[in-house]
Design a protein around this motif. Structure first.
Motif, PDB file in Angstrom:
ATOM      1  N   GLN A 277       1.664   6.521   6.431  1.00 38.20           N
ATOM      2  CA  GLN A 277       1.382   6.024   7.776  1.00 38.20           C
ATOM      3  C   GLN A 277       2.727   6.045   8.451  1.00 38.20           C
ATOM      4  O   GLN A 277       3.045   6.566   9.462  1.00 38.20           O
ATOM      5  CB  GLN A 277       0.655   4.971   8.073  1.00 38.20           C
ATOM      6  CG  GLN A 277      -0.675   5.106   7.907  1.00 38.20           C
ATOM      7  CD  GLN A 277      -1.707   3.904   8.089  1.00 38.20           C
ATOM      8  OE1 GLN A 277      -1.165   2.770   7.525  1.00 38.20           O
ATOM      9  NE2 GLN A 277      -2.969   4.237   8.458  1.00 38.20           N
TER      10      GLN A 277
ATOM     11  N   SER B 209       0.719  -1.252   0.121  1.00 37.46           N
ATOM     12  CA  SER B 209      -0.025  -0.086  -0.066  1.00 37.46           C
ATOM     13  C   SER B 209       0.975   1.192  -0.092  1.00 37.46           C
ATOM     14  O   SER B 209       1.930   1.189   0.744  1.00 37.46           O
ATOM     15  CB  SER B 209      -0.892  -0.187   1.311  1.00 37.46           C
ATOM     16  OG  SER B 209      -1.260   1.152   1.556  1.00 37.46           O
TER      17      SER B 209
ATOM     18  N   VAL C  95      -5.103   0.636   2.715  1.00 31.95           N
ATOM     19  CA  VAL C  95      -5.001   1.782   3.793  1.00 31.95           C
ATOM     20  C   VAL C  95      -5.688   2.988   3.317  1.00 31.95           C
ATOM     21  O   VAL C  95      -6.369   3.707   4.085  1.00 31.95           O
ATOM     22  CB  VAL C  95      -3.425   1.908   3.982  1.00 31.95           C
ATOM     23  CG1 VAL C  95      -3.263   3.038   5.022  1.00 31.95           C
ATOM     24  CG2 VAL C  95      -2.953   0.749   4.616  1.00 31.95           C
TER      25      VAL C  95
ATOM     26  N   GLU D 294       0.277   3.003   3.349  1.00 30.92           N
ATOM     27  CA  GLU D 294       1.119   2.598   4.376  1.00 30.92           C
ATOM     28  C   GLU D 294       2.209   3.365   4.557  1.00 30.92           C
ATOM     29  O   GLU D 294       3.104   3.688   5.820  1.00 30.92           O
ATOM     30  CB  GLU D 294       1.179   1.106   4.414  1.00 30.92           C
ATOM     31  CG  GLU D 294       2.133   0.306   5.429  1.00 30.92           C
ATOM     32  CD  GLU D 294       2.442  -0.973   5.374  1.00 30.92           C
ATOM     33  OE1 GLU D 294       2.403  -1.662   4.309  1.00 30.92           O
ATOM     34  OE2 GLU D 294       3.191  -1.559   6.186  1.00 30.92           O
TER      35      GLU D 294
END
Lengths: 459, 192
Positions: free
Chosen positions: A297, A291, A346, A294
């Motif tokens: 994040q 992703s 995500v 991700e």
């Protein structure tokens, strides 16, 4: 002499970070396939695709086994169908679509792209017939992907086409209502569409290309995510700054790109086909750990869409390009980080939480590739609003001299927040809210063209 | 008539050991064709090929090597050959692969893989090992030109890894070249 540190670092990347080649796409010129009748044209099209792509999948698999690096997708792109079928009626284009679908099945590829028209300045009679055929063509086929280029930095945006496409997307979704409007997931609208993009749904074999070429899309975002996690764990957050992160992304992208191009060139060599380009795009899949969201994040926003997301995507996109361009002598296609909502678990999660909105997604597309991709919207959003969203996205591409695209999926009978699931690589997501619906009708009704931007006085 | 030798020497490592060994070759009028050296556990070893114009015998060479002053005597093995190969570690065979193996350290790990390769007619071109805590790493560079099916070999390696509790990875040598040798064009690596 063997350098154990280098070898183990590469093993780490290939095996533990799941390096793969995301796609090898064979582009085939079909301009010489137009014959007197539709039937004969279709026969020649199928024969030509079979001739060049007959052992394409087998050879890709052979190279993948030899090198121990999986080639996830093997696909075909062809010359824009509106050019191949010059003079065809709408029904004729549906027949051509079925023929292309059959050719894809015979070659063993899951997707064939190039059911396409390029109407950034004007629409011919054939283009109009082609656009009218899209709902039936995509509803009646399973492997075919369609696209249309409605704008460019040099010609501006064809707003007559944008208006037509809003209605076409609605019709396409209704035509495939049984599968949640899945047909719209196979249709993408472009500004500055490249002719050597290996990624679907927008892959075409541009008219500037050679007879047959192989283009490669390198690995997905998972490799970068895992590499960043490892580096952060090893060095500690206190000892890393964003420029260190950018450097890490550059280095991993360099190695990933070299692997991808190696595989592509080897397949080219075996097939005796010209090697085209490496597309450096980070293309996520719905699989966990694959992703782009991700990565955001990891780099410090708790949810994709939170303030800072655009800056992180800008850093990521630029670092990927820098590493990849140094690695390869033939970079092309889209070459940027994709943010396809349904295909990235995500991102889809962020939509569900209300963290990621269409407006924020649009902001992200200003600094990355490729646009509002795989965005499910409520089925009752009107055609003019869809056209207006597309116009906004096209304007970003036109002004910034970059490719932008819109793949909007109005899901029949569903509202914002409900979940739509197409399965497989197309993924699932809560439907995104579209605010300010039914407020853009007067703008879309103008038609005509948005003139191309000035290409000097850049201060 | 010239005489050609393959010479292997081993001694405890110290500054000047290479100078001493090559001085013996030079003083006897030898032309050094190729050499490879390594240090392991504080011991220096070198294998070299040299050609001598004069009547230099194996006995003369052994005597001269034994006269080198060192903490441990310089042990030498010498074999006369018909010809010397220049640049023998140049281009690798097209089917050169690298097998990496990691396992908890125990006796017989290298032998297990050595036997595996031997039984499949796989020639090992190079081998390095390393130990970190209790993890033993082996990196074999191998020539798979005699292997018929890559699929079968991969499957057999997987079975071996499961049976012996080893983490085994087989990759083409080109992958390492592509990812680590910045200055080498990919066309050169794949032999275009």
């Amino acid at each position: 002499m063997l350098r154990s540190d280098q070898i183990m670092a590469t093993v780490e990347m290939v095996q533990k970070e799941n390096l793969d080649v995301r796609t090898v796409t064979m582009g085939i010129n079909l301009l010489d396939c137009r014959y007197g009748s539709v039937k004969k044209t279709c026969e020649i099209v199928e024969e030509k695709i079979a001739r060049f792509a007959g052992d394409f999948v087998e050879k890709c698999d052979e190279v993948a086994v030899k090198y121990g690096i999986p080639v996830i997708n093997k696909r075909i792109s062809v010359t824009p169908a509106a050019l191949v079928g010059a003079g065809f009626s709408s029904d004729d284009f549906v027949k051509l679509a079925i023929s292309l679908d059959r050719a894809a099945a015979q070659a063993g590829v899951d997707i064939l792209g190039g059911f396409t028209a390029q109407v950034e300045k004007g629409i011919t009679v054939t283009d109009r017939a082609f656009i009218e055929s899209i709902p039936k063509a995509l509803a009646g086929t399973s492997r075919l992907c369609a696209s249309i280029n409605v704008g460019s930095s040099h010609k501006g945006i064809n707003m007559d086409a944008v208006a037509m496409i809003g209605r076409t997307i609605k019709d396409l979704a209704e035509e495939t209502a049984d599968s949640g409007g899945f047909g719209a997931a196979k249709f993408v609208v472009f500004c500055n569409q490249p002719g050597d993009n290996p990624f679907m749904a927008g892959a075409i074999h541009g008219i500037e290309e050679a007879e047959v070429v192989l283009n490669v899309g390198v690995s997905g975002p998972g490799v970068i995510a895992r590499s960043l996690k490892k580096t952060i764990a090893k060095r500690g957050t206190d000892n890393l700054k964003l420029d260190d992160i950018a450097e890490e992304i550059k280095q991993i992208t360099f190695r990933v790109t070299r692997c991808g191009e190696l595989i592509g060139r080897q397949v080219s060599k075996i097939l005796g086909v010209e090697f085209g380009v490496v597309d450096l795009s980070l293309a996520p899949t719905p699989k966990i750990g694959d992703s782009v969201g991700e990565i955001l994040q990891i780099l410090g926003v708790d949810d994709v869409g939170a303030p800072g997301s655009t800056a992180i995507v800008a850093l990521l996109n630029d670092a990927v390009k820098k590493g990849g361009i140094f690695a390869s002598k033939a970079v092309g296609g889209l070459s940027g980080a994709f943010v396809p909502v349904m295909e990235d678990a995500v991102l889809a999660e962020a939509v569900g939480k209300g963290a990621l909105t269409i407006e924020k997604l649009e902001a992200l597309t200003c600094v990355c590739s490729v646009g509002l991709d795989m965005v499910p919207i409520p089925g009752d959003v009107d055609a003019a609003t869809i056209s207006a969203i597309i116009a906004d996205e096209m304007a970003i591409g036109m002004i910034n001299n970059k490719t932008t695209a819109a793949r909007l999926i109005p899901v029949p009978g569903k509202k914002a927040g409900e979940v739509v699931n197409f399965g497989g690589l197309f993924g699932k997501s809560p439907i995104m809210e579209v605010r300010n619906v039914n407020k853009s009708g007067r703008f879309i009704a103008w038609g005509g063209r948005i003139p191309a931007p000035i290409h000097s006085f850049k201060n | 008539m010239s005489r050609k030798y393959v010479i292997s020497v081993m001694s405890k490592d110290r500054p000047g050991i290479i100078a001493d060994i090559t001085t013996v070759i030079y003083d006897l009028g030898g032309d050094l064709a190729d050499l490879n050296q390594s240090i392991l556990g504080g011991y220096f070893t070198m294998i070299l090929m040299a050609e001598f114009d004069g009547p230099v015998t194996r006995k003369i060479l052994l005597t001269r090597f034994s006269e080198i002053q060192s903490e441990t005597p310089v042990a030498a093995l010498i074999k006369e050959v018909k010809e010397v190969m220049y640049g023998s570690h140049g281009r690798l065979p097209d089917d050169t692969f690298v097998v990496t193996a990691q396992a908890d350290n125990r006796k017989g790990l290298v032998k297990t893989l050595g036997d595996f390769f031997y039984s499949r007619n796989i020639n090992v071109l190079d081998l390095v090992t390393a130990i970190d805590k209790n993890c033993y790493t082996m990196i074999f560079q191998v020539d798979l030109s005699q292997v018929d099916s890559m699929k079968s070999l991969r499957s057999e390696l997987t079975s071996l890894g499961e049976r012996e509790e080893m983490e085994l990875v087989l990759q083409h040598n080109d992958i390492y070249m592509a990812t680590n040798e910045v200055g080498t064009a990919l066309e050169t690596i794949i032999g275009d």
